[in-house]
Design a protein around this motif. Structure first.
Motif, PDB file in Angstrom:
ATOM      1  N   LYS A  86      -3.185  -7.111   6.168  1.00 37.26           N
ATOM      2  CA  LYS A  86      -2.155  -6.787   5.175  1.00 37.26           C
ATOM      3  C   LYS A  86      -1.421  -5.516   5.591  1.00 37.26           C
ATOM      4  O   LYS A  86      -2.005  -4.582   6.125  1.00 37.26           O
ATOM      5  N   THR A  87      -0.126  -5.466   5.307  1.00 35.62           N
ATOM      6  CA  THR A  87       0.686  -4.298   5.596  1.00 35.62           C
ATOM      7  C   THR A  87       0.446  -3.240   4.522  1.00 35.62           C
ATOM      8  O   THR A  87       0.408  -3.549   3.338  1.00 35.62           O
ATOM      9  N   VAL A  88       0.307  -1.980   4.945  1.00 40.36           N
ATOM     10  CA  VAL A  88       0.090  -0.861   4.022  1.00 40.36           C
ATOM     11  C   VAL A  88       1.361  -0.026   3.977  1.00 40.36           C
ATOM     12  O   VAL A  88       1.878   0.396   5.009  1.00 40.36           O
ATOM     13  N   VAL A  89       1.851   0.209   2.742  1.00 42.61           N
ATOM     14  CA  VAL A  89       3.065   0.980   2.515  1.00 42.61           C
ATOM     15  C   VAL A  89       2.759   2.046   1.469  1.00 42.61           C
ATOM     16  O   VAL A  89       2.085   1.768   0.482  1.00 42.61           O
ATOM     17  N   GLY A 135       0.953   0.942   8.413  1.00 43.96           N
ATOM     18  CA  GLY A 135       0.387   0.057   9.422  1.00 43.96           C
ATOM     19  C   GLY A 135      -0.253  -1.144   8.755  1.00 43.96           C
ATOM     20  O   GLY A 135       0.005  -1.441   7.590  1.00 43.96           O
ATOM     21  N   LYS A 136      -1.106  -1.824   9.494  1.00 46.05           N
ATOM     22  CA  LYS A 136      -1.814  -2.990   8.960  1.00 46.05           C
ATOM     23  C   LYS A 136      -3.291  -2.675   8.844  1.00 46.05           C
ATOM     24  O   LYS A 136      -3.851  -1.928   9.652  1.00 46.05           O
ATOM     25  N   VAL A 137      -3.939  -3.273   7.853  1.00 46.87           N
ATOM     26  CA  VAL A 137      -5.367  -3.062   7.625  1.00 46.87           C
ATOM     27  C   VAL A 137      -6.152  -3.704   8.756  1.00 46.87           C
ATOM     28  O   VAL A 137      -5.981  -4.892   9.044  1.00 46.87           O
ATOM     29  N   THR A 138      -6.995  -2.905   9.404  1.00 48.28           N
ATOM     30  CA  THR A 138      -7.857  -3.428  10.473  1.00 48.28           C
ATOM     31  C   THR A 138      -9.311  -3.511  10.021  1.00 48.28           C
ATOM     32  O   THR A 138     -10.088  -4.262  10.579  1.00 48.28           O
ATOM     33  N   GLU A 176      -3.914   0.495  11.363  1.00 46.44           N
ATOM     34  CA  GLU A 176      -3.501   0.690  12.751  1.00 46.44           C
ATOM     35  C   GLU A 176      -2.014   0.422  12.820  1.00 46.44           C
ATOM     36  O   GLU A 176      -1.537  -0.592  12.286  1.00 46.44           O
ATOM     37  N   GLN A 177      -1.281   1.324  13.458  1.00 43.63           N
ATOM     38  CA  GLN A 177       0.153   1.127  13.619  1.00 43.63           C
ATOM     39  C   GLN A 177       0.414   0.123  14.731  1.00 43.63           C
ATOM     40  O   GLN A 177      -0.408  -0.065  15.614  1.00 43.63           O
TER      41      GLN A 177
END
Length: 132
Positions: A96-99, A107-110, A127-128
């Motif tokens: 999922k994208t984090v804003v 970035g996105k949840v890793t 992580e970007q």
């Protein structure tokens, strides 16, 4: 205590009564409204049936796996009405994208950390993209 999501995937379910593994966990069912891990999909080791393990049935989490009282801890998804509604959403946190509140892309949840007492996600690891 917090544990990473990787500690909740691909783990055996151990029965206290039988003293041996009864199932294998392979995917969490996450409530998108409060980020609680409501249950896990599990495969019964005998019948190979797809079952569900609600978080309330877990007595303890040890390095060897999830400890439950007995095979009664595992149910079919149809028998768990509230969890079935959440499972039908199909929410997946990884990727999922984090804003931020100010609309800045983080970035996105890793990975994520879960409180083992409440089974609520407490921390997100992001992580970007390579382009940034």
């Amino acid at each position: 205590m917090f544990q990473l999501s990787s500690n909740f995937i691909d783990r055996p379910v151990l029965s206290l009564r039988l003293g041996l593994p009864i199932a294998h966990i392979y995917e969490p069912i996450i409530n998108p409204n409060n980020l609680r891990l409501e249950a896990w999909y599990a495969q019964d080791l005998r019948s190979k049936a797809r079952l569900v393990l609600p978080y309330q049935e877990i007595r303890e989490i040890i390095p060897e796996g999830f400890i439950v009282n007995d095979t009664d801890a595992l149910e079919t998804l149809d028998a768990l009405v509230r969890i079935k509604e959440i499972a039908e959403i199909g929410f997946k946190l990884i990727g999922k994208t984090v804003v931020t509140d100010t609309k800045q892309h983080v970035g996105k949840v890793t990975d994520y950390a879960v409180d083992t007492q409440t089974f609520i996600v407490q921390k997100l690891y992001t992580e970007q993209s390579v382009l940034k």
